[in-house]
Motif scaffolding. Sequence first.
Motif, PDB file in Angstrom:
ATOM      1  N   PRO A   1       0.580  -1.243  -0.111  1.00 42.75           N
ATOM      2  CA  PRO A   1       0.028  -0.017   0.090  1.00 42.75           C
ATOM      3  C   PRO A   1       0.878   1.196   0.106  1.00 42.75           C
TER       4      PRO A   1
ATOM      5  N   ARG B   1      -7.294   1.625  -4.501  1.00 40.13           N
ATOM      6  CA  ARG B   1      -6.602   0.778  -3.765  1.00 40.13           C
ATOM      7  C   ARG B   1      -6.145   1.294  -2.151  1.00 40.13           C
TER       8      ARG B   1
ATOM      9  N   LEU C   1      -6.688   0.580   0.911  1.00 40.88           N
ATOM     10  CA  LEU C   1      -6.817  -0.632   1.674  1.00 40.88           C
ATOM     11  C   LEU C   1      -7.628  -0.376   2.914  1.00 40.88           C
TER      12      LEU C   1
END
Length: 316
Positions: A34, A277, A279
């Motif tokens: 990430p 993305r 997360l």
Amino acid sequence: MILRLLQRLVVLVTSLVVASLVVFGFMRVLPGDPARVALGVNASDAAVAQLREQFGLDRPVPVQYLDWVGGLLTLDPGIEFVSRAAIGPQIADRLQVTLWLVVASMILALVIALPVGLWMAVRHRHWDGVVLSALSQVGVAVPAFLAGIVLISVFAVRLRWVPSGGWVVPAQDPVGFLQRLALPTLSLALVQAAVLARYIRSAVLDVLREDYLRTARAKGLRPVQALVRHGLRNAAVPVVTVLGLQLATLLIGAVVIERVFVIPGLGSLLLDSVAKRELLTVQAVVMVLVVAVLVINFVVDLLYLVIDPRLRTGAR
């Protein structure tokens, strides 16, 4: 009664712990870093390491899990990797929108399903009951997003009665809010009403065949009177089970409907976060949905105790 309630609470807490472990673990096994995604492929190793330290990604996994759970319990799930925006306020704002949609859809579905299901059961040997049963079968087969597209093409594009999408705050524009809520609510409610009506029909038909209902009718009660006085409560137990499942299904179905009608709800936040993305946001939103489903199941268990006295007696 108290013992049964405590048992259900233990099951709820255990389920929440297991669900949090599954959600956290699933996010950790996804490929990609990430921090690297947030900074870009050209970021230096030093910058990536600094970002990982800032977000606690360099800590042991059990410590990361405890930090995450602690943030959820304090309603502070952290900040996003890329935008650095706080996740909690975003979820709170989007959750309000989704709750409006889900609650309105479930109420409308019940308003449609209860009379239709009862009518299909009472008139199951007549042509009108057969026709309603066939229509409900069609409703079960139609996905909510397809119903939404059809409703948009008819009522928004051709007739221009309501907007095709978007969202306004109820306090700012009540009329515009109701106009934009109408089509997505109807899209979800029609499908859910078809499912609920089928189960209501089946539950009522089972009750109509019971000996105690025949005895009530033999004592002079009309079929409808006997059903209302002695049958509906027994028929409510399986219907409540399905109602809880359908309410959980509505939460998931709202993800797609929010995309179709451009509604800034929890589902849109989830899909946008997946695309970017983010997360941590995905993890928090998924956990909120899981908690909602588990709480709904817990409430359904409590309703069993209210509806069926035999469960309360067995709990003593």
